[in-house]
Design an enzyme around this catalytic site. Structure first.
Site, mmCIF file in Angstrom:
data_model
loop_
_atom_site.group_PDB
_atom_site.id
_atom_site.type_symbol
_atom_site.label_atom_id
_atom_site.label_comp_id
_atom_site.label_asym_id
_atom_site.label_seq_id
_atom_site.Cartn_x
_atom_site.Cartn_y
_atom_site.Cartn_z
ATOM 1 N N HIS A 1 -9.800 -2.028 0.967
ATOM 2 C CA HIS A 1 -9.263 -1.861 -0.396
ATOM 3 C C HIS A 1 -10.418 -1.361 -1.270
ATOM 4 O O HIS A 1 -10.788 -1.987 -2.253
ATOM 5 C CB HIS A 1 -8.670 -3.187 -0.891
ATOM 6 C CG HIS A 1 -7.633 -3.028 -1.974
ATOM 7 N ND1 HIS A 1 -6.344 -3.518 -1.865
ATOM 8 C CD2 HIS A 1 -7.691 -2.463 -3.198
ATOM 9 C CE1 HIS A 1 -5.668 -3.260 -2.970
ATOM 10 N NE2 HIS A 1 -6.460 -2.624 -3.799
ATOM 11 N N TYR B 1 4.617 1.665 -8.159
ATOM 12 C CA TYR B 1 4.473 1.293 -9.577
ATOM 13 C C TYR B 1 5.319 2.132 -10.517
ATOM 14 O O TYR B 1 5.813 1.640 -11.517
ATOM 15 C CB TYR B 1 2.999 1.375 -10.011
ATOM 16 C CG TYR B 1 2.186 0.261 -9.415
ATOM 17 C CD1 TYR B 1 2.123 -0.981 -10.026
ATOM 18 C CD2 TYR B 1 1.531 0.432 -8.194
ATOM 19 C CE1 TYR B 1 1.413 -2.027 -9.458
ATOM 20 C CE2 TYR B 1 0.818 -0.611 -7.615
ATOM 21 C CZ TYR B 1 0.772 -1.847 -8.255
ATOM 22 O OH TYR B 1 0.085 -2.882 -7.686
ATOM 23 N N GLU C 1 -3.830 2.398 -0.270
ATOM 24 C CA GLU C 1 -3.772 3.576 -1.138
ATOM 25 C C GLU C 1 -4.892 4.584 -0.863
ATOM 26 O O GLU C 1 -5.770 4.808 -1.709
ATOM 27 C CB GLU C 1 -3.795 3.143 -2.608
ATOM 28 C CG GLU C 1 -2.638 2.212 -2.944
ATOM 29 C CD GLU C 1 -2.462 1.951 -4.438
ATOM 30 O OE1 GLU C 1 -3.306 2.396 -5.237
ATOM 31 O OE2 GLU C 1 -1.454 1.320 -4.801
ATOM 32 N N GLU D 1 2.811 -3.696 -2.627
ATOM 33 C CA GLU D 1 2.417 -3.933 -4.029
ATOM 34 C C GLU D 1 3.500 -3.439 -4.951
ATOM 35 O O GLU D 1 4.066 -2.366 -4.740
ATOM 36 C CB GLU D 1 1.138 -3.161 -4.407
ATOM 37 C CG GLU D 1 -0.144 -3.798 -3.991
ATOM 38 C CD GLU D 1 -1.373 -3.001 -4.445
ATOM 39 O OE1 GLU D 1 -1.350 -2.367 -5.527
ATOM 40 O OE2 GLU D 1 -2.348 -3.015 -3.686
HETATM 41 C C1 FCB Z 1 -2.971 -0.328 -7.237
HETATM 42 C C2 FCB Z 1 -4.146 -0.964 -6.519
HETATM 43 C C3 FCB Z 1 -4.373 -2.402 -6.877
HETATM 44 C C4 FCB Z 1 -4.156 -2.649 -8.351
HETATM 45 C C5 FCB Z 1 -2.828 -2.090 -8.800
HETATM 46 C C6 FCB Z 1 -2.512 -2.338 -10.255
HETATM 47 O O1 FCB Z 1 -3.150 1.037 -7.312
HETATM 48 O O2 FCB Z 1 -3.963 -0.890 -5.133
HETATM 49 O O3 FCB Z 1 -5.661 -2.767 -6.467
HETATM 50 O O4 FCB Z 1 -5.203 -2.174 -9.072
HETATM 51 O O5 FCB Z 1 -2.802 -0.719 -8.559
#
Ligand code: FCB
Length: 447
Positions: free
Chosen positions: A124, A296, A169, A353
């Protein structure tokens, strides 16, 4: 508003929370941990919005048991954490730091004692600085070191870890880290970004091989995805959307799934494309069991002649509600899941996530944090997971980002993504209303 109940999810569904090492651990110079590129980056003036860093963060390294107890209270089925490479291999390869490995071993055991499935991400973004000095992600030797690191961790934690994820990511590492300089190591060069992307993918393939020789638990990768919508239905805007989709969504998942790099993008990048042996593509596309989905937001783009190499502009047209940093668009999660299922026949999907930011001033009032926007955000996205399950899409897990407020990369502590509030002065943790909401969905709460 309808009440969401656990029974609405498929029986094998797992609900979890996620974090990452640099964002929560602190203790950056303790027990033999060496610096990563994020230590160096955050200590470079001007890189982080509020001038902060992860030196202490949530002090999780010292409060791990308390944080695991918090997850026990939440009743989550699973916890996604990441392992800090420079904690276990301070030079990135070679001599092992047993104290670093011990920390993750204790974490895994503490989780298992509470019946929480440990899900480990190997990378990460905290690359050991020692490897950066040898070329970082521009160098093949970093990919090889990643395989060594993976084998070491897998041999130690093995099947006690329920799910192994190689990269988080990779787009962010490659393009924010090497193309626009927003993230460590802060480079600005498209050719370097593409080389980094390639070495990340190679390292993924090597790591999958290493994992297969040590564990039987499922193995995958966790890219970020966003639906890309054209600003209008004009051919120019639609072509712009396809380019943005290639840049963000297809560039990583297609090689991983054995399709090679997307031809349209290879053509566009022609003069910047790294040269690599053809055999790399076979290496990158080792069979995997799971694709993790970090979701997101969506993205609306239009054609713009002077809009950089991709010739696009991002359009902010929608009047949908927003979190502190993004539009809220829950149907986009379904859209991505449906596409991954339909276009790529992925056998198993997990939301690795998804979450909502509030500003730094989000307050504890009488022991309570009213974060109604986050509660609604989580509920709406979980409803899309149920919708996907009902449509036959094999999605069986969801990790809320994040267990607790933490160091939000270039935003420092100016954004809070936690379902648990952290007072960074006292390190007090207070479950927000969203934590109570997640708890209401736990198997235990469901009886
Ligand atoms: C993602 C990341 C994580 C966090 C979220 C808000 O892009 O993987 O570490 O910062 O966004």
């Amino acid at each position: 508003m309808s009440i969401l109940e656990r029974s609405a999810f498929a029986p094998n569904f797992q609900l979890g929370v996620a974090t990452s090492s640099y964002q929560i651990e602190g203790a950056v110079a303790e027990d033999g941990r060496a610096p990563s590129i994020w230590d160096t980056f955050t200590h470079t003036p001007g890189k982080i919005k509020d001038g902060s860093n992860g030196d202490v963060a949530c002090d999780h390294y010292h409060r791990m048991q308390e944080d695991v107890a918090l997850m026990g209270w939440l009743g989550v089925d699973a916890y996604r954490f990441s392992i800090a490479w420079p904690r276990v291999l301070p030079r990135g390869k070679g001599s092992v730091n047993e104290r670093g490995l011990d920390f993750y071993e204790r974490l895994v055991d503490a989780l298992l004692e509470r019946g929480i499935a440990p899900c480990a991400t190997l990378y990460h973004w905290d690359l050991p600085d020692a490897l950066m000095a040898e070329g970082g992600w521009l160098s093949r030797s970093t990919a090889e070191a990643f395989a060594e690191y993976t084998a070491l961790v897998a041999a130690r934690l093995g099947d006690r870890v329920a799910l192994w994820l190689t990269h988080n990511e990779p787009w962010c590492q490659a393009f924010l880290g090497y193309e626009n300089g927003l993230f460590a190591p802060g480079q600005r060069d498209l050719g370097q970004a593409l080389t980094c992307a390639h070495q990340l993918l190679v390292s993924h393939g090597l790591a999958v091989q290493a994992l297969r020789s040590h564990v039987r638990s499922p193995v995958g990768i966790a890219p970020n995805f966003m639906p890309v919508h054209p600003a209008t239905q004009s051919p120019l805007d639609r072509a712009a959307a396809a380019r943005q989709d290639g840049y963000f969504n297809r560039w990583f998942i297609e090689p991983v799934l054995g399709r090679g790099y997307p031809a349209d993008m290879v053509e566009l990048y022609a003069e910047h494309m790294p040269r690599f042996p053809h055999t790399d593509l076979a290496l990158i596309s080792q069979p995997i069991d799971v694709v993790g989905v970090n979701y997101y937001e969506r993205c609306i783009v239009g054609h713009q002649e002077d809009g950089g190499m991709l010739k696009i502009r991002r359009v902010k047209t929608s009047d949908l509600p927003r979190t502190a940093d993004r539009e809220i668009y829950a149907p986009g999660l379904f859209e991505i899941l449906e596409r991954l299922h339909r276009e790529y026949s992925i056998p198993r999907l997990v939301i690795t996530e998804n979450g909502a930011a509030s500003r730094a001033d989000e307050a504890v009032v009488d022991g309570r944090v009213n974060d109604a926007v986050r509660v609604d955000f989580l509920r709406e996205h979980l409803e899309q997971v149920i919708r996907a399950q009902k449509s036959g899409i094999p999605v069986d897990g969801y990790f809320a980002w994040s267990l607790m407020d933490n160091f939000e990369w270039s935003e420092g502590y100016s954004l809070r993504y936690g379902i648990v509030h952290v007072d960074f002065e006292t390190q007090a943790r207070v479950p927000k209303d969203s934590a109570h909401f997640i708890r209401s969905l736990s198997r235990r709460a469901a009886g």
